[in-house]
Design a protein around this motif. Structure first.
Motif, PDB file in Angstrom:
ATOM      1  N   VAL A   1       1.264  -1.230   0.283  1.00 43.78           N
ATOM      2  CA  VAL A   1       0.217  -0.436  -0.040  1.00 43.78           C
ATOM      3  C   VAL A   1       1.321   1.439  -0.708  1.00 43.78           C
ATOM      4  O   VAL A   1       0.034   2.257  -0.803  1.00 43.78           O
ATOM      5  N   CYS A   2       2.311   1.305   1.165  1.00 42.42           N
ATOM      6  CA  CYS A   2       2.839   2.292   0.955  1.00 42.42           C
ATOM      7  C   CYS A   2       3.802   3.027  -0.545  1.00 42.42           C
ATOM      8  O   CYS A   2       3.626   3.819  -0.937  1.00 42.42           O
TER       9      CYS A   2
ATOM     10  N   VAL B   1       0.824   4.180  -2.848  1.00 47.67           N
ATOM     11  CA  VAL B   1       0.523   5.311  -2.552  1.00 47.67           C
ATOM     12  C   VAL B   1       2.063   6.629  -3.226  1.00 47.67           C
ATOM     13  O   VAL B   1       1.348   7.766  -3.674  1.00 47.67           O
TER      14      VAL B   1
ATOM     15  N   ALA C   1       2.008   9.062  -6.129  1.00 38.75           N
ATOM     16  CA  ALA C   1       1.919  10.007  -5.654  1.00 38.75           C
ATOM     17  C   ALA C   1       2.950  10.520  -6.743  1.00 38.75           C
ATOM     18  O   ALA C   1       3.013  12.206  -7.628  1.00 38.75           O
TER      19      ALA C   1
ATOM     20  N   THR D   1       2.290  12.753  -1.285  1.00 38.68           N
ATOM     21  CA  THR D   1       1.384  11.339  -0.855  1.00 38.68           C
ATOM     22  C   THR D   1       1.030  11.372   0.736  1.00 38.68           C
ATOM     23  O   THR D   1      -0.161  10.884   0.489  1.00 38.68           O
TER      24      THR D   1
ATOM     25  N   ILE E   1      -2.341  11.601  -0.942  1.00 37.30           N
ATOM     26  CA  ILE E   1      -3.152   9.980  -1.838  1.00 37.30           C
ATOM     27  C   ILE E   1      -3.174   9.660  -0.532  1.00 37.30           C
ATOM     28  O   ILE E   1      -3.960   8.576  -0.695  1.00 37.30           O
ATOM     29  N   TRP E   2      -2.444   9.721   0.842  1.00 41.38           N
ATOM     30  CA  TRP E   2      -3.270   8.811   1.389  1.00 41.38           C
ATOM     31  C   TRP E   2      -4.222   9.582   2.101  1.00 41.38           C
ATOM     32  O   TRP E   2      -5.442   8.757   2.607  1.00 41.38           O
TER      33      TRP E   2
ATOM     34  N   LEU F   1      -7.039   7.749  -0.188  1.00 44.55           N
ATOM     35  CA  LEU F   1      -7.632   6.712   0.033  1.00 44.55           C
ATOM     36  C   LEU F   1      -7.866   5.948   2.020  1.00 44.55           C
ATOM     37  O   LEU F   1      -8.924   5.307   1.297  1.00 44.55           O
ATOM     38  N   ARG F   2      -7.951   7.284   1.916  1.00 49.64           N
ATOM     39  CA  ARG F   2      -8.357   6.629   3.225  1.00 49.64           C
ATOM     40  C   ARG F   2      -9.851   6.864   3.422  1.00 49.64           C
ATOM     41  O   ARG F   2     -10.579   6.705   4.142  1.00 49.64           O
TER      42      ARG F   2
ATOM     43  N   TRP G   1      -7.363   3.669   9.344  1.00 47.33           N
ATOM     44  CA  TRP G   1      -8.094   4.171   7.586  1.00 47.33           C
ATOM     45  C   TRP G   1      -9.162   4.679   9.144  1.00 47.33           C
ATOM     46  O   TRP G   1     -10.103   5.416   8.627  1.00 47.33           O
TER      47      TRP G   1
END
Length: 72
Positions: free
Chosen positions: A31-32, A35, A39, A46, A49-50, A53-54, A68
């Motif tokens: 996942v990291c 992301v 980005a 980033t 993007i996080w 995604l959250r 999350w």
């Protein structure tokens, strides 16, 4: 822009279970990396993007042991 949003919403609706499963079960390292790659390709931070995604994870009711959680 509305066409893209409609497409995204359709994908989320059609693949709700699969997306939720990935957000819950994919290795955090993967996942990291995703992301970071998104980005870089989109020339975004980033953190943006996080945050997105959250928000998606919360919409899909993914919990992943608190990862999350709160958007603040």
């Amino acid at each position: 822009m509305l066409d893209v949003l409609g497409l995204v919403l359709d994908v989320i609706a059609q693949h709700h279970a699969q997306l939720a499963h990935v957000l819950e079960e994919a290795p955090l390292q993967l996942v990291c990396k995703v992301v970071a790659e998104v980005a870089a390709k989109r020339h975004r931070e980033t953190t943006d993007i996080w945050k997105n995604l959250r928000r998606l994870a919360q919409t899909l009711n993914a919990t992943r042991s608190g990862l999350w959680g709160d958007l603040s």
